[in-house]
Scaffold this active site. Sequence first.
Site, PDB file in Angstrom:
ATOM      1  N   GLU A  82      74.577  73.712  -5.816  1.00 27.47           N
ATOM      2  CA  GLU A  82      75.384  75.075  -6.502  1.00 27.47           C
ATOM      3  C   GLU A  82      74.514  76.182  -6.465  1.00 27.47           C
ATOM      4  O   GLU A  82      74.640  77.467  -6.094  1.00 27.47           O
ATOM      5  CB  GLU A  82      75.407  75.123  -7.820  1.00 27.47           C
ATOM      6  CG  GLU A  82      75.583  74.202  -8.264  1.00 27.47           C
ATOM      7  CD  GLU A  82      77.817  73.828  -8.385  1.00 27.47           C
ATOM      8  OE1 GLU A  82      77.878  75.261  -7.635  1.00 27.47           O
ATOM      9  OE2 GLU A  82      78.449  73.138  -8.532  1.00 27.47           O
ATOM     10  N   SER A 342      69.406  35.607 -58.803  1.00 30.05           N
ATOM     11  CA  SER A 342      67.871  35.209 -58.915  1.00 30.05           C
ATOM     12  C   SER A 342      66.585  35.639 -58.470  1.00 30.05           C
ATOM     13  O   SER A 342      65.608  35.815 -58.748  1.00 30.05           O
ATOM     14  CB  SER A 342      67.816  33.402 -58.931  1.00 30.05           C
ATOM     15  OG  SER A 342      68.279  32.909 -59.371  1.00 30.05           O
TER      16      SER A 342
END
Length: 682
Positions: A82, A342
């Site tokens: 680029e 429990s």
Amino acid sequence: MRLKIILAGFASLAVTTLLVAAWWVISLGPVPLGKDIDYSRVVLDRNGQILRAYTAGDGRWRLPATVEQVDPQFLKILFAYEDHRFEDHIGVDPFAMARAAWQFAKSGHIVSGGSTLTMQVARLLEPRRERSLYAKLKQAVRALELEYVLSKDDILALYLSLAPYGGNIEGIRAASWSYFGKEPRRLTLGEAALLVALPQSPETRRPDRHHDNALAARNRVLERVARAGAVPYADLAAAKAEPVPHARRPMPILAPHAADEIIALDADIRVHRLTIESRLQHDLEQLAQTRALALGPHISAAIVAVDNETGDVLARVGSAGYFAGERAGQVDMTQALRSPGSTLKPFIYGLAFEDGFLHPETLIDDAPVRYGSYAPENFDQSFQGTVTVRRALQLSLNVPAIAVLDRLGTSRLAARLQQAGASLVLPKGEAPGLAMGLGGVGVTLSDLTMLYTGLARGGVARPLIERAGGSSPDRRLLDPVAAWYIGNVLLGAPPPDNAPRGQIAFKTGTSYGFRDAWAVGFDGRTTIGVWVGRPDGAPVPGLIGRAAAAPILFDAFARLGRSPAALETPPGGVMRVSNSRLPPTLRHYHPGQIAGTDGRAPRIMFPPDGATLDLPDLRRPDPVAVKISGGEGRLSVLVNGVPLPEGDGRRTVFFTPDGGGFVRLTVMDGRGATDSVVVRLQ
């Protein structure tokens, strides 16, 4: 004379042109720097890994990126393809612009843009659909402004965050997650080339819609950067052989319930960091899904894992699949109020150990008994006769636990658990009753797990921490001796089939009607809580904690990636003796013989509860007097759970403290009736 006029005309035209140009540049307004970009909200784990991301306000995946977050190989290919003079130019590359102008003059249309990466950033910050010389000129001006204001890394970070990748994907991080399922820190050559190629024509090169176009574009990038010398020709064949994905992958979605919660609390913050560890979270989510699927339809599972030392939540699995509609997956069962079965029994016995009227080796009767209209029964509807307290808790016998709770008082148990940070919910308008000891109260998995971390931490609870960097104060749960006794007892609980014995202290629970199955356990470093059931509260016949939740608990510990850590060493005051060597009043607990309301129970008259006693010299403290009234038979006096040798029935006894701090004094008479006070020595 004519020449002077011509020169003056040119000068006037130049000045006018410059003024017009300056006016035009000023009319463009301030240079956009990307400070108001609406990025995706992101929730990170304790190590900075993404747990979950959310689309930005416009529905796009837009994750902020920096140069350090990207594979250097990608940047090398990007520059070669680029803008190979990116590090040197000032925003505009005159050579590239000249080439583009020559191509336009020859063909009459734009062949190549000649744009630098900085100019592309300018276009991304001020998007325009048309491609024209005016647009290109504006980009060039903006590029010069950006280069003047920002560093090269800042400009590159904007490109990495905003470059389009097709559909609603913007930025390299969102693209890498969508196509490769990972961060762009480590990319193959083929992956890097594809991510360079896509922003050139993001819609026509989308791999999920135009796979052949994406493949061809990637290969063109590879060939060009190889010709430029950015990558070796020898690597091209392998890079071209790499497959290009045919579909998008889902964005990360770990710990979705925790992420949703923190986003809802503060939606204005873009990046949140939790204490959760992504690897463990992933493993436990998979575990919950697999086990729930095996247990049947409509069943969900939840898991909470906590670091004992810090209180940090390491994993929080709210359901057996966030998108599992038939299992109500979006309901967070770590925060749902459920009956704990429990699992509160350890705290009942812990208070009894703290008060000094029970010891793990104390004998207790498991036989039919009635409290008014309430007659507790064991889960298997049988009775074991006389057993040790240790055995009663390991077998989760109901009758002995209720006998002890009746002695302690349900309000005291509720107050202590709430003092430690748990939110207990009772039926509206009701006071806590004895059924509380068997699950007659509402509690969340997160709170229950927090209470068990208090057992692992020597009786000091700490509210759970989920936001990284957070802190919370310690809260008293039990005395260190009582907490150690509970951990030691639970360490010997029979584990599920094929699980190791004696490595994890744990307790299971099953709520009334088989609606909730629980298992909570801890080793020296981690506490894990597990819940299994239907989110709608419907009963599941045969769903019990030992069979449904305990195997998940032990598998969760196995997925920690380490061997179980040993529990804390016994604190001072622990009595490791057999029943026959206990003080007579601790050998057998007879609830029916306790008289706490007839005025004959023993009482510590001095020092009073909550008193502060000043000692002249803490290094050589003088003996402290304990004065007792009431009680029947032989009196035993305990200091922090340790009997005094002179507890021979005298009404005034003395003890020599080890130093300053809090001390618990307990007196017990021959019937087992007790009184306790806590005083501070300074």
